[in-house]
Design a protein around this motif. Sequence first.
Motif, mmCIF file in Angstrom:
data_model
loop_
_atom_site.group_PDB
_atom_site.id
_atom_site.type_symbol
_atom_site.label_atom_id
_atom_site.label_comp_id
_atom_site.label_asym_id
_atom_site.label_seq_id
_atom_site.Cartn_x
_atom_site.Cartn_y
_atom_site.Cartn_z
ATOM 1 N N HIS A 96 0.859 -1.182 0.000
ATOM 2 C CA HIS A 96 0.000 0.000 0.000
ATOM 3 C C HIS A 96 0.897 1.234 0.000
ATOM 4 O O HIS A 96 1.928 1.252 0.667
ATOM 5 C CB HIS A 96 -0.902 0.021 1.226
ATOM 6 C CG HIS A 96 -1.902 1.133 1.210
ATOM 7 N ND1 HIS A 96 -3.054 1.092 0.445
ATOM 8 C CD2 HIS A 96 -1.932 2.334 1.853
ATOM 9 C CE1 HIS A 96 -3.740 2.209 0.616
ATOM 10 N NE2 HIS A 96 -3.089 2.985 1.468
ATOM 11 N N TYR A 97 0.528 2.248 -0.773
ATOM 12 C CA TYR A 97 1.348 3.451 -0.849
ATOM 13 C C TYR A 97 0.473 4.685 -0.666
ATOM 14 O O TYR A 97 -0.730 4.681 -0.936
ATOM 15 C CB TYR A 97 2.092 3.525 -2.183
ATOM 16 C CG TYR A 97 1.183 3.729 -3.364
ATOM 17 C CD1 TYR A 97 0.853 5.013 -3.796
ATOM 18 C CD2 TYR A 97 0.634 2.643 -4.041
ATOM 19 C CE1 TYR A 97 0.008 5.207 -4.876
ATOM 20 C CE2 TYR A 97 -0.222 2.827 -5.110
ATOM 21 C CZ TYR A 97 -0.531 4.111 -5.528
ATOM 22 O OH TYR A 97 -1.376 4.301 -6.581
ATOM 23 N N VAL A 98 1.106 5.765 -0.193
ATOM 24 C CA VAL A 98 0.461 7.068 -0.061
ATOM 25 C C VAL A 98 1.411 8.102 -0.651
ATOM 26 O O VAL A 98 2.596 8.123 -0.321
ATOM 27 C CB VAL A 98 0.158 7.421 1.411
ATOM 28 C CG1 VAL A 98 -0.454 8.815 1.503
ATOM 29 C CG2 VAL A 98 -0.764 6.384 2.039
ATOM 30 N N LEU A 99 0.908 8.932 -1.537
ATOM 31 C CA LEU A 99 1.709 9.968 -2.191
ATOM 32 C C LEU A 99 1.103 11.331 -1.900
ATOM 33 O O LEU A 99 -0.056 11.588 -2.232
ATOM 34 C CB LEU A 99 1.761 9.733 -3.704
ATOM 35 C CG LEU A 99 2.388 10.840 -4.552
ATOM 36 C CD1 LEU A 99 3.870 10.986 -4.228
ATOM 37 C CD2 LEU A 99 2.207 10.561 -6.040
ATOM 38 N N ASP A 100 1.873 12.187 -1.250
ATOM 39 C CA ASP A 100 1.449 13.560 -0.987
ATOM 40 C C ASP A 100 2.490 14.512 -1.561
ATOM 41 O O ASP A 100 3.702 14.258 -1.467
ATOM 42 C CB ASP A 100 1.313 13.822 0.520
ATOM 43 C CG ASP A 100 0.110 13.116 1.119
ATOM 44 O OD1 ASP A 100 -1.023 13.464 0.741
ATOM 45 O OD2 ASP A 100 0.301 12.211 1.946
ATOM 46 N N HIS A 114 -2.770 14.421 -3.496
ATOM 47 C CA HIS A 114 -2.825 13.277 -2.582
ATOM 48 C C HIS A 114 -3.336 12.075 -3.358
ATOM 49 O O HIS A 114 -4.420 12.125 -3.942
ATOM 50 C CB HIS A 114 -3.742 13.543 -1.391
ATOM 51 C CG HIS A 114 -3.974 12.314 -0.554
ATOM 52 N ND1 HIS A 114 -3.085 11.891 0.407
ATOM 53 C CD2 HIS A 114 -4.989 11.401 -0.553
ATOM 54 C CE1 HIS A 114 -3.533 10.780 0.970
ATOM 55 N NE2 HIS A 114 -4.688 10.465 0.403
ATOM 56 N N GLU A 153 -3.372 7.596 -3.090
ATOM 57 C CA GLU A 153 -2.997 6.371 -2.401
ATOM 58 C C GLU A 153 -3.696 5.198 -3.053
ATOM 59 O O GLU A 153 -4.721 5.344 -3.719
ATOM 60 C CB GLU A 153 -3.318 6.434 -0.915
ATOM 61 C CG GLU A 153 -4.773 6.558 -0.544
ATOM 62 C CD GLU A 153 -4.921 6.566 0.971
ATOM 63 O OE1 GLU A 153 -4.740 5.498 1.595
ATOM 64 O OE2 GLU A 153 -5.212 7.646 1.525
ATOM 65 N N GLY A 154 -3.092 4.026 -2.872
ATOM 66 C CA GLY A 154 -3.655 2.826 -3.489
ATOM 67 C C GLY A 154 -2.775 1.634 -3.194
ATOM 68 O O GLY A 154 -1.977 1.636 -2.253
ATOM 69 N N ASP A 155 -2.911 0.605 -4.016
ATOM 70 C CA ASP A 155 -2.164 -0.635 -3.838
ATOM 71 C C ASP A 155 -1.419 -0.968 -5.118
ATOM 72 O O ASP A 155 -1.872 -0.648 -6.221
ATOM 73 C CB ASP A 155 -3.108 -1.775 -3.455
ATOM 74 C CG ASP A 155 -3.770 -1.530 -2.106
ATOM 75 O OD1 ASP A 155 -3.069 -1.633 -1.094
ATOM 76 O OD2 ASP A 155 -4.975 -1.207 -2.086
ATOM 77 N N ALA A 185 -5.231 3.471 -7.679
ATOM 78 C CA ALA A 185 -4.933 4.784 -7.107
ATOM 79 C C ALA A 185 -6.221 5.592 -7.017
ATOM 80 O O ALA A 185 -7.050 5.556 -7.926
ATOM 81 C CB ALA A 185 -3.907 5.534 -7.954
ATOM 82 N N GLY A 207 -7.334 9.678 -5.529
ATOM 83 C CA GLY A 207 -6.764 10.872 -4.928
ATOM 84 C C GLY A 207 -7.384 12.138 -5.472
ATOM 85 O O GLY A 207 -8.424 12.133 -6.134
ATOM 86 N N ARG A 231 8.619 5.967 5.669
ATOM 87 C CA ARG A 231 8.416 7.198 4.904
ATOM 88 C C ARG A 231 9.335 7.211 3.699
ATOM 89 O O ARG A 231 10.489 6.787 3.783
ATOM 90 C CB ARG A 231 8.680 8.434 5.770
ATOM 91 C CG ARG A 231 8.215 9.730 5.085
ATOM 92 C CD ARG A 231 8.382 10.955 5.985
ATOM 93 N NE ARG A 231 9.752 11.438 6.012
ATOM 94 C CZ ARG A 231 10.472 11.605 7.106
ATOM 95 N NH1 ARG A 231 9.948 11.302 8.285
ATOM 96 N NH2 ARG A 231 11.703 12.061 7.051
#
Length: 254
Positions: free
Chosen positions: A59-63, A82, A84-86, A94, A96, A236
């Motif tokens: 799982h990832y989160v991109l900000d 923002h 996020e997805g897998d 994704a 956002g 992070r």
Amino acid sequence: MPITRNVRRALLISLCIGLAFVAASCGSTTADPGAGGLPAPADLAGDATEALYGAGSAHYVLDGSLEAEGDDGSFPTPITIHFEGDYSQEAITADGNVAFPGGTFTGGLLVGPHEIFLNLFGRWFGTREFGIADAEQDMEKDDPKGAQLYRDLQTGEGVRRYFDRVFIGEVVEGPDVDGTSTWEFHGHLNADGIAELAREFESETPSGPELEAFRKVAEDVRVTLLVGRDDSLPRRFDVHIELTPEHFEALEQA
């Protein structure tokens, strides 16, 4: 919204390779320590690749944010993103938004073995005729060297081989995060190494002035990675890009 086969292929191959390398960068190791018992950057990334692909998915989160200086020297409200997805070798998702002064756009992405769909303004656009498996097949046929690079980036040994040619940096003892001790990699892009890789894979390489401009930009693409020492899980992964008027002037002159 028609999407040509070449556009679909280029977008999907870029997405798959980019996510594979980012995922490969998120890990930790205590094998083959560098100076002072710290893990070497390439070993850190290589062992992480093996762990992540062994787990099957992540799982990832991109900000992110973008600020621009106005003509009067002021800084308006930044544009923020923002997502996020897998991610796995078979599928990418994704969801956002992109927010800017005056409004917010939301969207989503779904990529499977034989499909790619993009959600914009609440509507889905895409095809069930092209996906990750099709991109890999096309790449094997049309770009054997690119296909080999893609396969390498899904192995620990391959990532170890390329990591130092893409990034310059060091590993230090990181802070505790949620009660977990970490290793911290921090560095920047390796402009000369990337140019050499492009030459090796028979891609367009920058000229002398272009390479010099790229060096200036690459030094300001800062990467920070925190991973747990015991579980090899990423805490992070930050990429900070700062482009100044001087950068754009150098690129324009090149």
